[in-house]
Design a protein around this motif. Sequence first.
Motif, PDB file in Angstrom:
ATOM      1  N   GLU A  52      57.839  42.995  26.761  1.00  0.00           N
ATOM      2  CA  GLU A  52      59.088  42.310  26.427  1.00  0.00           C
ATOM      3  C   GLU A  52      60.307  43.185  26.682  1.00  0.00           C
ATOM      4  OE1 GLU A  52      59.291  40.265  22.688  1.00  0.00           O
ATOM      5  OE2 GLU A  52      57.131  39.987  22.618  1.00  0.00           O
ATOM      6  N   ALA A  53      60.140  44.509  26.631  1.00  0.00           N
ATOM      7  CA  ALA A  53      61.275  45.411  26.785  1.00  0.00           C
ATOM      8  C   ALA A  53      61.609  45.690  28.247  1.00  0.00           C
ATOM      9  CB  ALA A  53      60.985  46.737  26.068  1.00  0.00           C
ATOM     10  N   ARG A  54      60.802  45.161  29.167  1.00  0.00           N
ATOM     11  CA  ARG A  54      61.035  45.412  30.586  1.00  0.00           C
ATOM     12  C   ARG A  54      61.197  44.086  31.319  1.00  0.00           C
ATOM     13  NH1 ARG A  54      56.233  49.354  32.301  1.00  0.00           N
ATOM     14  NH2 ARG A  54      57.471  49.485  34.215  1.00  0.00           N
ATOM     15  N   ARG A  55      61.723  44.154  32.529  1.00  0.00           N
ATOM     16  CA  ARG A  55      61.958  42.942  33.300  1.00  0.00           C
ATOM     17  C   ARG A  55      60.651  42.417  33.878  1.00  0.00           C
ATOM     18  NH1 ARG A  55      67.241  41.894  34.368  1.00  0.00           N
ATOM     19  NH2 ARG A  55      68.723  43.555  33.938  1.00  0.00           N
ATOM     20  N   HIS A  56      60.502  41.070  33.905  1.00  0.00           N
ATOM     21  CA  HIS A  56      59.317  40.466  34.496  1.00  0.00           C
ATOM     22  C   HIS A  56      59.133  40.921  35.938  1.00  0.00           C
ATOM     23  CE1 HIS A  56      58.853  38.209  30.955  1.00  0.00           C
ATOM     24  NE2 HIS A  56      59.599  37.172  31.248  1.00  0.00           N
ATOM     25  N   ALA A  57      60.242  41.135  36.654  1.00  0.00           N
ATOM     26  CA  ALA A  57      60.156  41.511  38.069  1.00  0.00           C
ATOM     27  C   ALA A  57      59.429  42.829  38.249  1.00  0.00           C
ATOM     28  CB  ALA A  57      61.562  41.603  38.669  1.00  0.00           C
ATOM     29  N   ARG A  58      59.530  43.713  37.276  1.00  0.00           N
ATOM     30  CA  ARG A  58      58.892  45.020  37.381  1.00  0.00           C
ATOM     31  C   ARG A  58      57.411  44.956  37.028  1.00  0.00           C
ATOM     32  NH1 ARG A  58      61.533  49.752  33.931  1.00  0.00           N
ATOM     33  NH2 ARG A  58      63.250  49.207  35.329  1.00  0.00           N
ATOM     34  N   ASP A  59      57.071  44.114  36.069  1.00  0.00           N
ATOM     35  CA  ASP A  59      55.704  44.098  35.539  1.00  0.00           C
ATOM     36  C   ASP A  59      54.783  43.088  36.209  1.00  0.00           C
ATOM     37  OD1 ASP A  59      56.430  46.036  33.795  1.00  0.00           O
ATOM     38  OD2 ASP A  59      56.249  44.833  31.972  1.00  0.00           O
ATOM     39  N   LEU A  60      55.340  42.005  36.749  1.00  0.00           N
ATOM     40  CA  LEU A  60      54.492  40.901  37.171  1.00  0.00           C
ATOM     41  C   LEU A  60      53.555  41.273  38.317  1.00  0.00           C
ATOM     42  CD1 LEU A  60      55.440  37.205  37.295  1.00  0.00           C
ATOM     43  CD2 LEU A  60      54.250  38.184  39.230  1.00  0.00           C
ATOM     44  N   ALA A  61      54.080  41.848  39.384  1.00  0.00           N
ATOM     45  CA  ALA A  61      53.238  42.175  40.536  1.00  0.00           C
ATOM     46  C   ALA A  61      52.125  43.159  40.180  1.00  0.00           C
ATOM     47  CB  ALA A  61      54.094  42.700  41.683  1.00  0.00           C
ATOM     48  N   PRO A  62      52.413  44.246  39.439  1.00  0.00           N
ATOM     49  CA  PRO A  62      51.315  45.130  39.039  1.00  0.00           C
ATOM     50  C   PRO A  62      50.271  44.455  38.154  1.00  0.00           C
ATOM     51  CG  PRO A  62      53.414  46.255  38.813  1.00  0.00           C
ATOM     52  CD  PRO A  62      53.730  44.814  39.086  1.00  0.00           C
ATOM     53  N   ALA A  63      50.732  43.531  37.276  1.00  0.00           N
ATOM     54  CA  ALA A  63      49.785  42.829  36.409  1.00  0.00           C
ATOM     55  C   ALA A  63      48.855  41.950  37.238  1.00  0.00           C
ATOM     56  CB  ALA A  63      50.534  41.993  35.375  1.00  0.00           C
ATOM     57  N   VAL A  64      49.409  41.246  38.235  1.00  0.00           N
ATOM     58  CA  VAL A  64      48.581  40.412  39.112  1.00  0.00           C
ATOM     59  C   VAL A  64      47.597  41.285  39.880  1.00  0.00           C
ATOM     60  CG1 VAL A  64      48.617  38.923  41.157  1.00  0.00           C
ATOM     61  CG2 VAL A  64      50.299  38.586  39.324  1.00  0.00           C
ATOM     62  N   ARG A  65      48.079  42.391  40.445  1.00  0.00           N
ATOM     63  CA  ARG A  65      47.211  43.298  41.205  1.00  0.00           C
ATOM     64  C   ARG A  65      46.059  43.806  40.346  1.00  0.00           C
ATOM     65  NH1 ARG A  65      50.215  48.445  41.709  1.00  0.00           N
ATOM     66  NH2 ARG A  65      49.392  48.576  39.570  1.00  0.00           N
ATOM     67  N   ASP A  66      46.367  44.222  39.125  1.00  0.00           N
ATOM     68  CA  ASP A  66      45.326  44.793  38.262  1.00  0.00           C
ATOM     69  C   ASP A  66      44.308  43.735  37.839  1.00  0.00           C
ATOM     70  OD1 ASP A  66      46.654  47.167  38.506  1.00  0.00           O
ATOM     71  OD2 ASP A  66      47.573  47.106  36.507  1.00  0.00           O
ATOM     72  N   LEU A  67      44.787  42.520  37.529  1.00  0.00           N
ATOM     73  CA  LEU A  67      43.859  41.459  37.139  1.00  0.00           C
ATOM     74  C   LEU A  67      42.923  41.095  38.294  1.00  0.00           C
ATOM     75  CD1 LEU A  67      45.891  38.908  34.980  1.00  0.00           C
ATOM     76  CD2 LEU A  67      43.835  40.137  34.294  1.00  0.00           C
ATOM     77  N   LEU A  68      43.486  40.926  39.478  1.00  0.00           N
ATOM     78  CA  LEU A  68      42.653  40.600  40.639  1.00  0.00           C
ATOM     79  C   LEU A  68      41.650  41.718  40.919  1.00  0.00           C
ATOM     80  CD1 LEU A  68      45.341  39.097  43.066  1.00  0.00           C
ATOM     81  CD2 LEU A  68      43.511  37.841  41.928  1.00  0.00           C
ATOM     82  N   GLY A  69      42.142  42.942  40.929  1.00  0.00           N
ATOM     83  CA  GLY A  69      41.259  44.077  41.213  1.00  0.00           C
ATOM     84  C   GLY A  69      40.165  44.236  40.179  1.00  0.00           C
ATOM     85  N   GLY A  70      40.478  43.967  38.924  1.00  0.00           N
ATOM     86  CA  GLY A  70      39.482  44.103  37.868  1.00  0.00           C
ATOM     87  C   GLY A  70      38.329  43.133  38.000  1.00  0.00           C
ATOM     88  N   HIS A  71      38.531  42.038  38.735  1.00  0.00           N
ATOM     89  CA  HIS A  71      37.465  41.056  38.939  1.00  0.00           C
ATOM     90  C   HIS A  71      36.964  41.045  40.375  1.00  0.00           C
ATOM     91  CE1 HIS A  71      39.150  39.650  35.108  1.00  0.00           C
ATOM     92  NE2 HIS A  71      37.963  39.119  34.894  1.00  0.00           N
ATOM     93  N   GLY A  72      37.409  42.024  41.150  1.00  0.00           N
ATOM     94  CA  GLY A  72      36.940  42.126  42.528  1.00  0.00           C
ATOM     95  C   GLY A  72      37.471  41.023  43.429  1.00  0.00           C
ATOM     96  N   TRP A  73      38.606  40.430  43.056  1.00  0.00           N
ATOM     97  CA  TRP A  73      39.202  39.361  43.863  1.00  0.00           C
ATOM     98  C   TRP A  73      40.328  39.925  44.711  1.00  0.00           C
ATOM     99  CZ3 TRP A  73      40.157  34.581  40.175  1.00  0.00           C
ATOM    100  CH2 TRP A  73      38.931  34.160  39.649  1.00  0.00           C
ATOM    101  N   ARG A  74      40.485  39.373  45.894  1.00  0.00           N
ATOM    102  CA  ARG A  74      41.648  39.626  46.725  1.00  0.00           C
ATOM    103  C   ARG A  74      42.608  38.440  46.590  1.00  0.00           C
ATOM    104  NH1 ARG A  74      38.780  39.606  52.275  1.00  0.00           N
ATOM    105  NH2 ARG A  74      37.927  37.786  51.157  1.00  0.00           N
ATOM    106  N   PRO A  75      43.893  38.631  46.877  1.00  0.00           N
ATOM    107  CA  PRO A  75      44.817  37.488  46.800  1.00  0.00           C
ATOM    108  C   PRO A  75      44.338  36.283  47.597  1.00  0.00           C
ATOM    109  CG  PRO A  75      46.060  39.507  47.016  1.00  0.00           C
ATOM    110  CD  PRO A  75      44.608  39.881  47.167  1.00  0.00           C
ATOM    111  N   ARG A  76      43.713  36.506  48.755  1.00  0.00           N
ATOM    112  CA  ARG A  76      43.262  35.386  49.585  1.00  0.00           C
ATOM    113  C   ARG A  76      42.021  34.690  49.024  1.00  0.00           C
ATOM    114  NH1 ARG A  76      45.862  34.453  54.172  1.00  0.00           N
ATOM    115  NH2 ARG A  76      47.276  36.062  54.960  1.00  0.00           N
ATOM    116  N   ASP A  77      41.450  35.247  47.960  1.00  0.00           N
ATOM    117  CA  ASP A  77      40.326  34.565  47.308  1.00  0.00           C
ATOM    118  C   ASP A  77      40.793  33.463  46.360  1.00  0.00           C
ATOM    119  OD1 ASP A  77      38.429  36.203  48.553  1.00  0.00           O
ATOM    120  OD2 ASP A  77      38.558  37.721  46.973  1.00  0.00           O
ATOM    121  N   LEU A  78      42.087  33.431  46.072  1.00  0.00           N
ATOM    122  CA  LEU A  78      42.614  32.435  45.142  1.00  0.00           C
ATOM    123  C   LEU A  78      42.648  31.054  45.788  1.00  0.00           C
ATOM    124  CD1 LEU A  78      45.617  34.440  43.649  1.00  0.00           C
ATOM    125  CD2 LEU A  78      43.520  33.794  42.432  1.00  0.00           C
ATOM    126  N   ASP A  79      42.279  30.050  45.010  1.00  0.00           N
ATOM    127  CA  ASP A  79      42.390  28.665  45.461  1.00  0.00           C
ATOM    128  C   ASP A  79      43.729  28.056  45.075  1.00  0.00           C
ATOM    129  OD1 ASP A  79      39.682  28.208  46.601  1.00  0.00           O
ATOM    130  OD2 ASP A  79      39.070  28.691  44.555  1.00  0.00           O
TER     131      ASP A  79
END
Length: 233
Positions: free
Chosen positions: A37-64
């Motif tokens: 909450e103390a930081r901008r969504h623009a700073r946190d969102l991309a790393p959060a997406v990257r970490d979630l995908l990586g943690g499940h072995g998914w690549r962005p192109r695996d998303l439907d």
Amino acid sequence: MTGSRAPRLLILETSTQAGQVALAEGGSLLGVRRLDEARRHARDLAPAVRDLLGGHGWRPRDLDAVIVGRGPGSYTGLRVGIMSAKALAYATGCVLLAVDSFAAIARQAPPEALNLHVVADAQQNKVYLQGFRRDGLGGEWAAASALAIEPVAECFPRLAEGAWVTGPGLHRHQAQLPASVHAVAPEQREPRPESLLQIGLARYLRGERDDAWAMEPLYLRPSSAEEQWDRRR
């Protein structure tokens, strides 16, 4: 959906001060990240997406599909979330699905609530307000009125006796609610990833798709910065 497997879905909800990012496979949430909450969504969102995908072995192109809350809510947060969803859909070719954040919040109301109003702060002592109604306990919610911006002092006294009220706007305006209405518990007032998932997945399975070029945040009015700019022109 590829073959017989469940669709792989990314969920972005940035309409409130603390945004959330989630992954789901079919109707099952696999992981959720709450943005700082103390930081901008623009700073946190991309790393959060990257970490979630990586943690499940998914690549962005695996998303439907990417499911994104379109507000109403924070101007900056919505722009970041929606532009990120559009960019991801364009780059990977996955489906883009927008969900009204108030519709997601309505799904979180207690089963005994049949008549519901969702509110969010619109600044200047005004709120975004939309009514929802369902038939019988456990029934599906349907919008009972159009989304509007109204002064708190005018719309709150009109709320029907016994109605329920929810939404992030209560954090600031609950003290002005009439005694005859019920407030939903604080932990259910902001859109949760599972609620966006339920609505977004149903749209995906029905074959619905949103146009990445045409889809816009649900604002209803210019931002404060835009209003100040117009006054100076």
